[in-house]
Design an enzyme around this catalytic site. Structure first.
Site, PDB file in Angstrom:
ATOM      1  CB  CYS A  22      -0.966   0.001   1.178  1.00 55.50           C
ATOM      2  SG  CYS A  22      -0.168   0.125   2.809  1.00 55.50           S
TER       3      CYS A  22
ATOM      4  CB  SER B 198      -1.453 -12.684   9.514  1.00 55.73           C
ATOM      5  OG  SER B 198      -0.314 -12.823   8.689  1.00 55.73           O
TER       6      SER B 198
ATOM      7  CG  ASP C 139      -6.905   1.204  -0.150  1.00 64.90           C
ATOM      8  OD1 ASP C 139      -5.832   0.933  -0.712  1.00 64.90           O
ATOM      9  OD2 ASP C 139      -7.168   0.853   1.017  1.00 64.90           O
TER      10      ASP C 139
ATOM     11  CE1 TYR D 187       7.277  -3.941  14.539  1.00 63.60           C
ATOM     12  CE2 TYR D 187       5.455  -3.714  12.992  1.00 63.60           C
ATOM     13  CZ  TYR D 187       6.000  -4.294  14.119  1.00 63.60           C
ATOM     14  OH  TYR D 187       5.285  -5.219  14.821  1.00 63.60           O
TER      15      TYR D 187
ATOM     16  CB  THR E  37       6.190  -8.935  16.007  1.00 63.07           C
ATOM     17  OG1 THR E  37       6.519  -7.566  15.716  1.00 63.07           O
ATOM     18  CG2 THR E  37       7.022  -9.400  17.190  1.00 63.07           C
TER      19      THR E  37
ATOM     20  CB  ILE F  34       0.488  -0.891   9.202  1.00 67.24           C
ATOM     21  CG1 ILE F  34      -0.907  -1.518   9.305  1.00 67.24           C
ATOM     22  CG2 ILE F  34       1.227  -0.998  10.529  1.00 67.24           C
ATOM     23  CD1 ILE F  34      -0.875  -3.001   9.639  1.00 67.24           C
ATOM     24  CG  HIS F  35      -3.992   0.618   4.620  1.00 63.71           C
ATOM     25  ND1 HIS F  35      -3.424  -0.129   3.614  1.00 63.71           N
ATOM     26  CD2 HIS F  35      -5.161   1.101   4.116  1.00 63.71           C
ATOM     27  CE1 HIS F  35      -4.217  -0.113   2.552  1.00 63.71           C
ATOM     28  NE2 HIS F  35      -5.273   0.638   2.831  1.00 63.71           N
TER      29      HIS F  35
ATOM     30  CB  THR G 221      -0.841  -0.613  18.279  1.00 71.46           C
ATOM     31  OG1 THR G 221       0.305  -1.373  17.845  1.00 71.46           O
ATOM     32  CG2 THR G 221      -1.667  -1.469  19.220  1.00 71.46           C
ATOM     33  N   GLY G 222      -0.173   0.327  15.206  1.00 76.97           N
ATOM     34  CA  GLY G 222       0.599   1.215  14.343  1.00 76.97           C
ATOM     35  C   GLY G 222      -0.176   1.580  13.091  1.00 76.97           C
TER      36      GLY G 222
END
Length: 290
Positions: free
Chosen positions: A68, A287, A122, A208, A214, A106-107, A103-104
């Site tokens: 993305c 995932s 998108d 990250y 993780t 990321i998108h 929590t981050g």
């Protein structure tokens, strides 16, 4: 960077003079059917870089895809270049296994304003959660598309994207319990706010996502490409093709497990990409869903 080269890459030959919803939709549909959503660089020992010049070279000149932060940044550049009022937004992806949003941030997604109306565009979510047309930024309205019904809901300044899927038919019973299959017809996709973002806001997360043990992206190699009827996905060695609304409001999903020698040919013939280095496919831990 040449906007005509971008349009040639996505196969877009229609008008770009009218800054209307029809043009925006047409460009989005062309990009998602030409540019795969993929993270294969990091499984070839190369980095997923954020610089726009690098992304243009990677996707437009070298005929690759990206995730993305890359494909939507390219779309942002193309839309603003031809005159669309476009804003970068940051999203938090829903993680079914944890039953919560990341929590981050990321998108990366885009907000496009046309004649006073706001739309979400998108091109970078992939699989069967990929929107085919822009979504009008209206809370609580069902917006049916070929992949599914999409719904945006606003609560206290936070927007949530959900989708309502069809039932699934898997002819090969060996894959009926595959971790790649979505487990419910109603699925949360991601959340976001309307706070304008810059690509620099994603730099630390970009690092990250491709370095942390993780991160699901480090354990999963994926590539997906939309077609006029459905979506191809390659996760590790598992190749799938989902045909939307095959019959009776049901999606058909075909599975095939590839051997190592078939991967390069599949990437070339189905996803239309060639890798410069050897890919090490990774199946992930459930995932990523198709």
């Amino acid at each position: 960077m040449d906007i005509e080269a971008y349009f040639e890459r996505i196969g877009y030959k229609n008008s770009r003079n009218k800054l209307d919803l029809e043009t925006l939709t047409d460009i989005l549909e062309h990009q998602i059917r030409a540019v795969p959503f993929e993270n294969l660089n990091m499984h070839c020992g190369e980095a997923m870089e954020l610089g726009l010049e690098t992304i243009f070279d990677h996707i437009v000149r070298r005929n690759r895809g990206g995730w993305c932060l890359q494909v939507n940044q390219l779309l942002y550049w193309a839309l603003t270049t031809i005159g669309f009022q476009t804003t970068m937004l940051g999203g938090y992806v829903y993680i079914p296994a944890a039953n919560k949003y990341s929590t981050g941030m990321i998108h990366l997604l885009l907000q496009v304003t046309i004649d006073g109306r706001n739309y979400i565009a998108d091109a970078g979510f992939g699989s069967s959660s990929q929107m085919w047309q822009p979504l009008e930024l209206i809370s609580g309205k069902d917006q049916p598309q070929m992949p599914s019904i999409f719904r945006l809901t606003e609560q206290k300044g936070i927007w949530y994207l959900d989708q309502i899927r069809r039932e699934q038919y898997i002819p090969n019973t060996e894959f009926l319990n595959s971790d790649l299959l979505p487990k419910t017809t109603h699925q949360k996709v991601y959340s976001f706010t309307l706070e304008p973002r810059k690509i620099e806001d994603f730099e630390s997360m970009n690092t990250y996502l491709q370095t942390s043990p993780t991160s699901a992206f480090t354990t999963t190699s994926f590539c997906s490409l939309q077609t006029p009827e459905g979506v191809h996905c390659l996760v590790g060695f598992t190749l799938t093709y989902r045909i939307f609304n095959y019959k009776d409001n049901t999606d058909l999903i075909e599975f095939k497990t590839l051997i190592e020698e078939e991967v390069e040919e599949v990437l070339k013939n189905i996803f239309k990409i060639s890798l410069g280095r050897k890919l090490v496919p990774k199946p992930g831990n459930g995932s990523f869903t198709i």
